[in-house]
Design a protein around this motif. Structure first.
Motif, PDB file in Angstrom:
ATOM      1  N   ASN A  53      14.485  46.775  17.579  1.00 26.59           N
ATOM      2  CA  ASN A  53      13.739  47.933  17.064  1.00 26.59           C
ATOM      3  C   ASN A  53      13.638  47.923  15.539  1.00 26.59           C
ATOM      4  O   ASN A  53      12.767  48.590  14.980  1.00 26.59           O
ATOM      5  N   GLN A  54      14.474  47.158  14.867  1.00 25.14           N
ATOM      6  CA  GLN A  54      14.393  47.086  13.406  1.00 25.14           C
ATOM      7  C   GLN A  54      13.049  46.532  12.943  1.00 25.14           C
ATOM      8  O   GLN A  54      12.623  46.803  11.823  1.00 25.14           O
ATOM      9  N   SER A  58      12.652  48.754   9.784  1.00 28.75           N
ATOM     10  CA  SER A  58      13.372  48.177   8.649  1.00 28.75           C
ATOM     11  C   SER A  58      12.427  47.700   7.557  1.00 28.75           C
ATOM     12  O   SER A  58      11.578  46.830   7.791  1.00 28.75           O
ATOM     13  N   VAL A  59      12.587  48.238   6.362  1.00 29.22           N
ATOM     14  CA  VAL A  59      11.734  47.822   5.250  1.00 29.22           C
ATOM     15  C   VAL A  59      11.951  46.352   4.912  1.00 29.22           C
ATOM     16  O   VAL A  59      11.043  45.681   4.441  1.00 29.22           O
ATOM     17  N   TRP A  60      13.159  45.842   5.186  1.00 28.15           N
ATOM     18  CA  TRP A  60      13.428  44.434   4.879  1.00 28.15           C
ATOM     19  C   TRP A  60      12.639  43.527   5.811  1.00 28.15           C
ATOM     20  O   TRP A  60      12.091  42.519   5.370  1.00 28.15           O
ATOM     21  N   VAL A  61      12.564  43.874   7.070  1.00 31.82           N
ATOM     22  CA  VAL A  61      11.786  43.078   8.014  1.00 31.82           C
ATOM     23  C   VAL A  61      10.301  43.195   7.689  1.00 31.82           C
ATOM     24  O   VAL A  61       9.564  42.205   7.717  1.00 31.82           O
ATOM     25  N   MET A  62       9.854  44.392   7.338  1.00 31.64           N
ATOM     26  CA  MET A  62       8.429  44.629   7.094  1.00 31.64           C
ATOM     27  C   MET A  62       7.935  44.039   5.775  1.00 31.64           C
ATOM     28  O   MET A  62       6.734  43.948   5.561  1.00 31.64           O
ATOM     29  N   LYS A  63       8.842  43.611   4.894  1.00 33.33           N
ATOM     30  CA  LYS A  63       8.421  43.019   3.617  1.00 33.33           C
ATOM     31  C   LYS A  63       7.714  41.689   3.813  1.00 33.33           C
ATOM     32  O   LYS A  63       6.955  41.255   2.955  1.00 33.33           O
ATOM     33  N   ASP A  64       7.990  41.009   4.917  1.00 34.80           N
ATOM     34  CA  ASP A  64       7.352  39.722   5.186  1.00 34.80           C
ATOM     35  C   ASP A  64       6.820  39.699   6.617  1.00 34.80           C
ATOM     36  O   ASP A  64       7.582  39.513   7.568  1.00 34.80           O
ATOM     37  N   PRO A  65       5.506  39.889   6.788  1.00 37.78           N
ATOM     38  CA  PRO A  65       4.946  39.875   8.140  1.00 37.78           C
ATOM     39  C   PRO A  65       5.078  38.512   8.820  1.00 37.78           C
ATOM     40  O   PRO A  65       4.907  38.402  10.035  1.00 37.78           O
ATOM     41  N   ASN A  66       5.403  37.469   8.056  1.00 34.39           N
ATOM     42  CA  ASN A  66       5.550  36.125   8.623  1.00 34.39           C
ATOM     43  C   ASN A  66       7.005  35.732   8.864  1.00 34.39           C
ATOM     44  O   ASN A  66       7.282  34.571   9.174  1.00 34.39           O
ATOM     45  N   ASP A  70      14.906  35.281  15.369  1.00 32.94           N
ATOM     46  CA  ASP A  70      15.408  34.837  16.672  1.00 32.94           C
ATOM     47  C   ASP A  70      16.492  35.803  17.109  1.00 32.94           C
ATOM     48  O   ASP A  70      17.318  36.243  16.294  1.00 32.94           O
ATOM     49  N   TYR A  71      16.503  36.114  18.396  1.00 29.03           N
ATOM     50  CA  TYR A  71      17.490  37.022  18.971  1.00 29.03           C
ATOM     51  C   TYR A  71      18.322  36.267  19.998  1.00 29.03           C
ATOM     52  O   TYR A  71      17.777  35.499  20.781  1.00 29.03           O
ATOM     53  N   THR A  72      19.632  36.505  19.963  1.00 27.53           N
ATOM     54  CA  THR A  72      20.516  35.926  20.971  1.00 27.53           C
ATOM     55  C   THR A  72      21.392  37.031  21.540  1.00 27.53           C
ATOM     56  O   THR A  72      21.642  38.042  20.887  1.00 27.53           O
ATOM     57  N   GLY A  73      21.838  36.827  22.758  1.00 30.66           N
ATOM     58  CA  GLY A  73      22.650  37.833  23.422  1.00 30.66           C
ATOM     59  C   GLY A  73      21.786  38.923  24.027  1.00 30.66           C
ATOM     60  O   GLY A  73      20.556  38.892  23.947  1.00 30.66           O
ATOM     61  N   VAL A  74      22.445  39.903  24.610  1.00 33.09           N
ATOM     62  CA  VAL A  74      21.752  41.040  25.216  1.00 33.09           C
ATOM     63  C   VAL A  74      21.605  42.114  24.148  1.00 33.09           C
ATOM     64  O   VAL A  74      22.602  42.665  23.667  1.00 33.09           O
ATOM     65  N   ASP A  75      20.356  42.394  23.764  1.00 39.27           N
ATOM     66  CA  ASP A  75      20.098  43.369  22.698  1.00 39.27           C
ATOM     67  C   ASP A  75      20.761  44.704  23.020  1.00 39.27           C
ATOM     68  O   ASP A  75      20.735  45.170  24.159  1.00 39.27           O
ATOM     69  N   GLY A  76      21.359  45.296  21.995  1.00 37.65           N
ATOM     70  CA  GLY A  76      21.984  46.599  22.157  1.00 37.65           C
ATOM     71  C   GLY A  76      23.406  46.536  22.674  1.00 37.65           C
ATOM     72  O   GLY A  76      23.972  47.568  23.036  1.00 37.65           O
ATOM     73  N   THR A  77      23.984  45.322  22.707  1.00 35.63           N
ATOM     74  CA  THR A  77      25.367  45.172  23.167  1.00 35.63           C
ATOM     75  C   THR A  77      26.168  44.392  22.122  1.00 35.63           C
ATOM     76  O   THR A  77      25.595  43.675  21.291  1.00 35.63           O
ATOM     77  N   VAL A  78      27.492  44.538  22.190  1.00 33.29           N
ATOM     78  CA  VAL A  78      28.360  43.785  21.288  1.00 33.29           C
ATOM     79  C   VAL A  78      28.101  42.293  21.481  1.00 33.29           C
ATOM     80  O   VAL A  78      28.012  41.812  22.606  1.00 33.29           O
ATOM     81  N   GLY A  79      27.916  41.601  20.374  1.00 31.86           N
ATOM     82  CA  GLY A  79      27.627  40.167  20.406  1.00 31.86           C
ATOM     83  C   GLY A  79      26.170  39.831  20.208  1.00 31.86           C
ATOM     84  O   GLY A  79      25.841  38.699  19.856  1.00 31.86           O
ATOM     85  N   SER A  80      25.270  40.796  20.435  1.00 33.86           N
ATOM     86  CA  SER A  80      23.851  40.492  20.228  1.00 33.86           C
ATOM     87  C   SER A  80      23.614  40.241  18.746  1.00 33.86           C
ATOM     88  O   SER A  80      24.266  40.816  17.882  1.00 33.86           O
ATOM     89  N   LYS A  81      22.671  39.341  18.490  1.00 34.64           N
ATOM     90  CA  LYS A  81      22.493  38.857  17.119  1.00 34.64           C
ATOM     91  C   LYS A  81      21.026  38.602  16.827  1.00 34.64           C
ATOM     92  O   LYS A  81      20.283  38.154  17.696  1.00 34.64           O
ATOM     93  N   SER A  82      20.640  38.899  15.587  1.00 36.11           N
ATOM     94  CA  SER A  82      19.322  38.498  15.100  1.00 36.11           C
ATOM     95  C   SER A  82      19.531  37.580  13.904  1.00 36.11           C
ATOM     96  O   SER A  82      20.409  37.798  13.082  1.00 36.11           O
ATOM     97  N   SER A  83      18.720  36.537  13.843  1.00 38.21           N
ATOM     98  CA  SER A  83      18.742  35.604  12.719  1.00 38.21           C
ATOM     99  C   SER A  83      17.325  35.517  12.187  1.00 38.21           C
ATOM    100  O   SER A  83      16.381  35.424  12.958  1.00 38.21           O
TER     101      SER A  83
END
Length: 178
Positions: A53-54, A58-66, A70-83
């Motif tokens: 949802n960021q 998130s203004v940081w994500v929106m600063k670069d539309p390109n 990448d997402y790993t793990g089950v979003d919204g749970t401990v261990g989930s990660k975005s890179s």
């Protein structure tokens, strides 16, 4: 010639003063921003726990539309990660991972690779004020080694401004939903 000598002594004196001041300034700092959202605690929590949802607030994500995320793990749970990888230095390269979660708090570890390396953390704290009103707090826990800790005042200002905008974006999104 005396003017140049005076200016040189002044510059050296200023540098010495700043280096001494940096010895006194804490290396760790916290930035905390809150807003009240007219939705239940559960609705707010369920929204902010989802890292994906960021992309919407998130203004940081929106600063670069390109930006490549990448997402790993089950979003919204401990261990989930975005890179993320971005050629824009305002976004850079890094990752964040949910490290801890309970009914009213989500903790994240944040790793920055570019433009500067660093490891920090943050939290989203979701407090019920009433059945249909929630206080959402975003906290950022930073660290800057000597003498860069002198710049923590500047870092804090930028982070606080962006955090406030992120929370305003979440508020607008959630309050516009039925």
């Amino acid at each position: 010639m005396k003017v140049l000598k005076f200016i040189g002594i002044g510059i050296v004196g200023l540098i010495v003063f700043l280096l001494i001041a940096a010895m006194i300034i804490p290396k760790d700092y916290t930035v905390s921003v809150s807003t009240t959202i007219n939705k239940s605690q559960l609705v707010v929590f369920d929204y902010v726990k989802m890292i994906k949802n960021q992309e919407k607030y998130s203004v940081w994500v929106m600063k670069d539309p390109n930006v490549k995320i990448d997402y790993t793990g089950v979003d919204g749970t401990v261990g989930s990660k975005s890179s993320w990888v971005s050629l824009d230095d305002n976004v850079g390269v890094g990752s964040q991972q949910i490290t801890k979660m309970n009914d009213d708090r989500i903790d994240f570890d944040i790793h920055f690779e570019k433009p500067m390396k660093g490891d920090d953390s943050s939290a989203m704290i979701v407090e019920s004020l009433s059945d249909n009103q929630t206080k959402l707090t975003n906290e950022f826990y930073g660290h800057a080694d000597y003498p860069m800790n002198l710049m923590s005042f500047v870092f804090k200002g930028f982070i606080e401004k962006d955090q406030a905008q992120n929370l305003a974006n979440v508020k607008k999104i959630l309050e516009s939903q039925p």
